[in-house]
Design an enzyme around this catalytic site. Structure first.
Site, PDB file in Angstrom:
ATOM      1  N   ARG A 124       0.807  -1.234   0.000  1.00  0.00           N
ATOM      2  CA  ARG A 124       0.000   0.000   0.000  1.00  0.00           C
ATOM      3  C   ARG A 124       0.835   1.277   0.000  1.00  0.00           C
ATOM      4  NH1 ARG A 124      -2.742  -3.935   2.647  1.00  0.00           N
ATOM      5  NH2 ARG A 124      -4.934  -4.116   2.077  1.00  0.00           N
ATOM      6  N   HIS A 149      -0.908  -2.617  -4.521  1.00  0.00           N
ATOM      7  CA  HIS A 149      -0.344  -3.526  -5.523  1.00  0.00           C
ATOM      8  C   HIS A 149      -0.314  -2.951  -6.941  1.00  0.00           C
ATOM      9  CE1 HIS A 149      -0.037  -6.350  -2.385  1.00  0.00           C
ATOM     10  NE2 HIS A 149      -1.150  -7.011  -2.522  1.00  0.00           N
ATOM     11  N   HIS A 221       2.968 -13.072  -5.234  1.00  0.00           N
ATOM     12  CA  HIS A 221       1.797 -13.154  -4.355  1.00  0.00           C
ATOM     13  C   HIS A 221       1.173 -14.551  -4.322  1.00  0.00           C
ATOM     14  CE1 HIS A 221      -1.730 -11.630  -2.215  1.00  0.00           C
ATOM     15  NE2 HIS A 221      -1.178 -10.432  -2.186  1.00  0.00           N
ATOM     16  N   ASP A 293      -1.663  -9.526   8.611  1.00  0.00           N
ATOM     17  CA  ASP A 293      -1.577  -8.853   7.309  1.00  0.00           C
ATOM     18  C   ASP A 293      -0.613  -7.683   7.505  1.00  0.00           C
ATOM     19  OD1 ASP A 293      -1.915  -7.976   4.771  1.00  0.00           O
ATOM     20  OD2 ASP A 293      -4.051  -7.506   4.924  1.00  0.00           O
ATOM     21  N   GLU A 359       5.198 -12.493   1.195  1.00  0.00           N
ATOM     22  CA  GLU A 359       5.573 -11.552   0.133  1.00  0.00           C
ATOM     23  C   GLU A 359       6.830 -10.795   0.555  1.00  0.00           C
ATOM     24  OE1 GLU A 359       1.928  -9.134  -0.599  1.00  0.00           O
ATOM     25  OE2 GLU A 359       1.050 -10.689   0.626  1.00  0.00           O
TER      26      GLU A 359
HETATM   27  C1  BGC Z   1      -2.327  -7.558   1.327  1.00  0.00           C
HETATM   28  C2  BGC Z   1      -3.748  -7.730   1.805  1.00  0.00           C
HETATM   29  C3  BGC Z   1      -4.629  -7.794   0.605  1.00  0.00           C
HETATM   30  C4  BGC Z   1      -4.193  -8.926  -0.259  1.00  0.00           C
HETATM   31  C5  BGC Z   1      -5.013  -8.989  -1.484  1.00  0.00           C
HETATM   32  C6  BGC Z   1      -1.971  -8.709   0.464  1.00  0.00           C
HETATM   33  O1  BGC Z   1      -0.701  -8.530  -0.038  1.00  0.00           O
HETATM   34  O2  BGC Z   1      -1.448  -7.433   2.397  1.00  0.00           O
HETATM   35  O3  BGC Z   1      -4.147  -6.699   2.649  1.00  0.00           O
HETATM   36  O4  BGC Z   1      -5.950  -7.937   0.960  1.00  0.00           O
HETATM   37  O5  BGC Z   1      -2.848  -8.757  -0.620  1.00  0.00           O
HETATM   38  O6  BGC Z   1      -5.132 -10.263  -1.909  1.00  0.00           O
END
Ligand code: BGC
Length: 394
Positions: A124, A149, A221, A293, A359
């Site tokens: 983010r 992303h 991811h 998260d 990640e």
């Molecule tokens: C983020 C999550 C997000 C997800 C989406 C992750 O990398 O940290 O907050 O909801 O990606 O699939």
């Protein structure tokens, strides 16, 4: 693999000599020639197949890499996504350990970033805003007020060009992101190389160059579920994160800027701990993330490959070790999966916490947080990072 490669080189040479003699009229029938071609293509250390088209009519290909031990990874050119990763359990049974879909239409219509390459900026950026040399940039706000992303059409939703690998164990993907694309400055030439090694490790090497000062933070991811059974959650996996500190977040999941010690908190994974052990504990940070998260600050901040994390599923015996050149790792426990997405190759759906992501990356919102390691890439510099996912059993 070497043995297979040699066989292939031999067959290719044979095929080449065959075509030379063929010019002079070798008397071989078309059927015999077809058989020879089939023999060559049947050695599937790397195969290519059509994977359909996107709604915009773009063709998608799927590549399969296989190693000597039989481990197999499938990657599509849409988002450079890993669609399937088959690794053995302790009884040498191969099962898929990454969440995926059955068809391209599912990848293009549902967007939990399954298996995808993420960029130009993974994670983010607050308000989708940042400044470089006094110039302000506005990115798409696709996650509440923040940019997530890479924006609405990040690198997970573009078609990557597959290049013929220099050796049979790698797949090289290239994407040229235009100046201004998704609001980012500079033409960015990105190359990601997936290499499947015979020790059952999958390396992901990222390289990028720009013609104008920009920001870059690339990651992978994949959602792992080492049980090999997507009906099971990942709560019994035993995870280690090589980090004494993590980055607490605000209510929009942007780091507050604090590097907080994990000691005595549910965020302590310095020793193997079941994911589910404290995930429901009363903790403000767990409530904000709906679980884990967050980005952990890796103990080794060097640019050399260092151990970042491991995950172990005691039932199957599968063990995953992650090493990287990156300073951070986002550990995301699939909190937003809600049982609506269909499982690959099955009848069920992906329930909450049926997969976790590790990640490797720079910290979220780095462009706006001066104390975080820089994510700026200048013209003439080369962005170069690497992460390795190694599978074994114990
Ligand atoms: C983020 C999550 C997000 C997800 C989406 C992750 O990398 O940290 O907050 O909801 O990606 O699939």
């Amino acid at each position: 693999m070497k043995k297979i490669k040699h066989t292939v080189y031999f067959l290719c040479l044979f095929s080449f000599l065959f075509s030379l003699t063929n010019c002079k009229g070798d008397g071989k029938s078309d059927k015999e020639k077809e058989e020879l071609t089939t023999t060559v293509s049947e050695i599937d250390f790397l195969t290519k197949e059509d994977y359909g088209t996107t709604a915009d009519g773009e063709k998608v290909e799927q590549y399969t890499l296989t190693n000597e031990a039989g481990m197999e990874v499938k990657i599509i050119t849409y988002g450079g996504r890993i669609t399937s990763l088959k690794v053995p359990n302790k009884n040498n049974e191969f099962e898929d350990v990454v969440l995926g879909f059955d068809s391209i239409s599912q990848y293009t219509s549902d967007h939990p970033y399954f298996g995808a390459l993420i960029g130009r900026y993974g994670n983010r950026i607050a308000g989708g805003k940042f400044s470089l040399d006094g110039e302000d940039y506005q990115l798409p706000q696709n996650d509440g007020e923040n940019s997530l992303h890479g924006g609405d059409k990040g690198f997970d939703k573009v078609i990557w060009t597959a290049k013929l690998p220099s050796d049979s164990t790698s797949l090289v993907l290239n994407y040229k992101s235009k100046d201004g694309e998704m609001g980012y400055p500079g033409n960015l030439d990105v190359t990601v190389t997936y290499t499947l090694n015979d020790d059952n490790s999958l390396d992901v090497a990222y390289e990028a160059e720009t013609d104008k000062k920009t920001i870059v933070n690339l990651t992978q991811h994949a959602y792992f579920n080492l049980t090999g059974d997507f009906n099971k959650t990942i709560l019994d996996h035993e995870v280690v994160l090589n980090a004494d500190e993590f980055l607490p977040v605000d209510e929009t999941l942007i780091p507050t800027g604090e590097l907080r010690s994990v000691e005595g908190t549910p965020f302590d994974f310095t020793e193997a701990k079941k994911v589910g052990k404290e995930i429901e504990a009363e903790n403000e940070q767990l409530e904000l993330g709906l679980g884990y998260d967050h980005c952990w600050v890796l103990n080794d901040q060097s640019d050399d490959m260092h151990f970042a994390a491991s995950a172990y599923d005691p039932e199957s015996g599968r063990f995953l070790e992650v090493s990287t050149t990156e300073p951070g790792i986002q550990f995301y426990t699939g909190n937003f999966l809600d049982g609506t997405l269909p499982q690959q190759g099955g009848e069920g759906t992906y329930a909450q916490r049926s997969g976790f992501c590790l990640e490797t990356q720079h910290y979220p919102d780095s462009p706006n947080q001066e104390k975080f390691p820089s994510v700026v890439l200048n013209p003439g510099e080369k962005y170069s990072t690497k992460t390795s996912f190694k599978f074994s059993v114990k």
